[in-house]
Design a protein around this motif. Sequence first.
Motif, PDB file in Angstrom:
ATOM      1  N   LYS A   1      57.014  -1.119  28.421  1.00  0.00           N
ATOM      2  CA  LYS A   1      57.191  -0.044  29.395  1.00  0.00           C
ATOM      3  C   LYS A   1      58.493   0.711  29.181  1.00  0.00           C
ATOM      4  O   LYS A   1      58.529   1.942  29.292  1.00  0.00           O
ATOM      5  CB  LYS A   1      57.115  -0.588  30.816  1.00  0.00           C
ATOM      6  CG  LYS A   1      57.259   0.514  31.859  1.00  0.00           C
ATOM      7  CD  LYS A   1      57.014   0.006  33.249  1.00  0.00           C
ATOM      8  CE  LYS A   1      57.242   1.005  34.350  1.00  0.00           C
ATOM      9  NZ  LYS A   1      57.473   2.364  34.071  1.00  0.00           N
ATOM     10  N   ASN A   2      59.578   0.009  28.866  1.00  0.00           N
ATOM     11  CA  ASN A   2      60.865   0.682  28.665  1.00  0.00           C
ATOM     12  C   ASN A   2      60.795   1.688  27.519  1.00  0.00           C
ATOM     13  O   ASN A   2      61.261   2.812  27.636  1.00  0.00           O
ATOM     14  CB  ASN A   2      61.982  -0.329  28.393  1.00  0.00           C
ATOM     15  CG  ASN A   2      62.339  -1.123  29.625  1.00  0.00           C
ATOM     16  OD1 ASN A   2      62.098  -0.697  30.749  1.00  0.00           O
ATOM     17  ND2 ASN A   2      62.918  -2.287  29.422  1.00  0.00           N
ATOM     18  N   LEU A   3      60.214   1.279  26.411  1.00  0.00           N
ATOM     19  CA  LEU A   3      60.100   2.170  25.267  1.00  0.00           C
ATOM     20  C   LEU A   3      59.122   3.308  25.564  1.00  0.00           C
ATOM     21  O   LEU A   3      59.368   4.456  25.191  1.00  0.00           O
ATOM     22  CB  LEU A   3      59.675   1.406  24.011  1.00  0.00           C
ATOM     23  CG  LEU A   3      59.613   2.206  22.717  1.00  0.00           C
ATOM     24  CD1 LEU A   3      60.959   2.875  22.411  1.00  0.00           C
ATOM     25  CD2 LEU A   3      59.180   1.304  21.561  1.00  0.00           C
TER      26      LEU A   3
ATOM     27  N   LEU B   1      55.035   7.033  18.718  1.00  0.00           N
ATOM     28  CA  LEU B   1      55.793   5.870  19.202  1.00  0.00           C
ATOM     29  C   LEU B   1      55.436   5.560  20.650  1.00  0.00           C
ATOM     30  O   LEU B   1      55.323   4.388  21.031  1.00  0.00           O
ATOM     31  CB  LEU B   1      57.297   6.128  19.055  1.00  0.00           C
ATOM     32  CG  LEU B   1      58.225   4.973  19.411  1.00  0.00           C
ATOM     33  CD1 LEU B   1      57.882   3.710  18.609  1.00  0.00           C
ATOM     34  CD2 LEU B   1      59.680   5.381  19.173  1.00  0.00           C
ATOM     35  N   HIS B   2      55.224   6.588  21.451  1.00  0.00           N
ATOM     36  CA  HIS B   2      54.835   6.389  22.845  1.00  0.00           C
ATOM     37  C   HIS B   2      53.501   5.641  22.935  1.00  0.00           C
ATOM     38  O   HIS B   2      53.359   4.680  23.695  1.00  0.00           O
ATOM     39  CB  HIS B   2      54.731   7.741  23.556  1.00  0.00           C
ATOM     40  CG  HIS B   2      54.323   7.637  24.985  1.00  0.00           C
ATOM     41  ND1 HIS B   2      55.158   7.154  25.971  1.00  0.00           N
ATOM     42  CD2 HIS B   2      53.151   7.938  25.595  1.00  0.00           C
ATOM     43  CE1 HIS B   2      54.513   7.160  27.122  1.00  0.00           C
ATOM     44  NE2 HIS B   2      53.294   7.641  26.925  1.00  0.00           N
TER      45      HIS B   2
ATOM     46  N   ILE C   1      52.927   1.876  24.531  1.00  0.00           N
ATOM     47  CA  ILE C   1      51.948   1.551  25.580  1.00  0.00           C
ATOM     48  C   ILE C   1      51.055   0.413  25.106  1.00  0.00           C
ATOM     49  O   ILE C   1      50.806  -0.544  25.839  1.00  0.00           O
ATOM     50  CB  ILE C   1      51.107   2.788  25.963  1.00  0.00           C
ATOM     51  CG1 ILE C   1      51.972   3.813  26.678  1.00  0.00           C
ATOM     52  CG2 ILE C   1      49.920   2.386  26.836  1.00  0.00           C
ATOM     53  CD1 ILE C   1      51.270   5.146  26.923  1.00  0.00           C
ATOM     54  N   GLY C   2      50.590   0.528  23.862  1.00  0.00           N
ATOM     55  CA  GLY C   2      49.716  -0.512  23.309  1.00  0.00           C
ATOM     56  C   GLY C   2      50.389  -1.872  23.234  1.00  0.00           C
ATOM     57  O   GLY C   2      49.745  -2.902  23.400  1.00  0.00           O
TER      58      GLY C   2
ATOM     59  N   GLY D   1      64.759  -5.932  28.085  1.00  0.00           N
ATOM     60  CA  GLY D   1      66.015  -5.205  28.083  1.00  0.00           C
ATOM     61  C   GLY D   1      66.234  -4.389  26.827  1.00  0.00           C
ATOM     62  O   GLY D   1      67.353  -4.043  26.501  1.00  0.00           O
ATOM     63  N   LEU D   2      65.172  -4.072  26.118  1.00  0.00           N
ATOM     64  CA  LEU D   2      65.288  -3.376  24.842  1.00  0.00           C
ATOM     65  C   LEU D   2      66.015  -2.042  24.967  1.00  0.00           C
ATOM     66  O   LEU D   2      66.873  -1.714  24.171  1.00  0.00           O
ATOM     67  CB  LEU D   2      63.899  -3.146  24.236  1.00  0.00           C
ATOM     68  CG  LEU D   2      63.863  -2.402  22.911  1.00  0.00           C
ATOM     69  CD1 LEU D   2      64.568  -3.227  21.839  1.00  0.00           C
ATOM     70  CD2 LEU D   2      62.439  -2.112  22.505  1.00  0.00           C
TER      71      LEU D   2
END
Length: 125
Positions: free
Chosen positions: A67-69, A57-58, A62-63, A3-4
């Motif tokens: 998924k939300n970020l 940041l993307h 992913i790393g 829920g970030l």
Amino acid sequence: MEGLLNDGAKSTIKETFAAFTGTIAGAIDTQRNDAVSKMLRDDYTALSIIATGYTMLHTAAIGAGNKNLADFTKESLTEIAGLITQTSEIIPLIVAEELDIEDVAEEAISNTQECWKPENMMAEA
């Protein structure tokens, strides 16, 4: 971390970022008397730096499996890329106006936008 970044957090981040960048831009604008073309150049540079940050940041999101970020940064990068493209299309118009050579603006826009097409970029040596 699931829920970030809910919709409320995304909105808050975007509003805070917009307020921050607006404050910085306003402070810079009061301190400079540059031509509009120079201001657009500076804005274009700032947008490019922001795009690089979102790209980094993307990749990290992913790393980390967040998924939300990752989704948020991809959406944000898409918005910034649009602003960069729009700015690159406006710069020739402004430069031509400032130099009183408006008749070349459309040709300059066409030529410079053509340079960004992948098929027109230099092939690997």
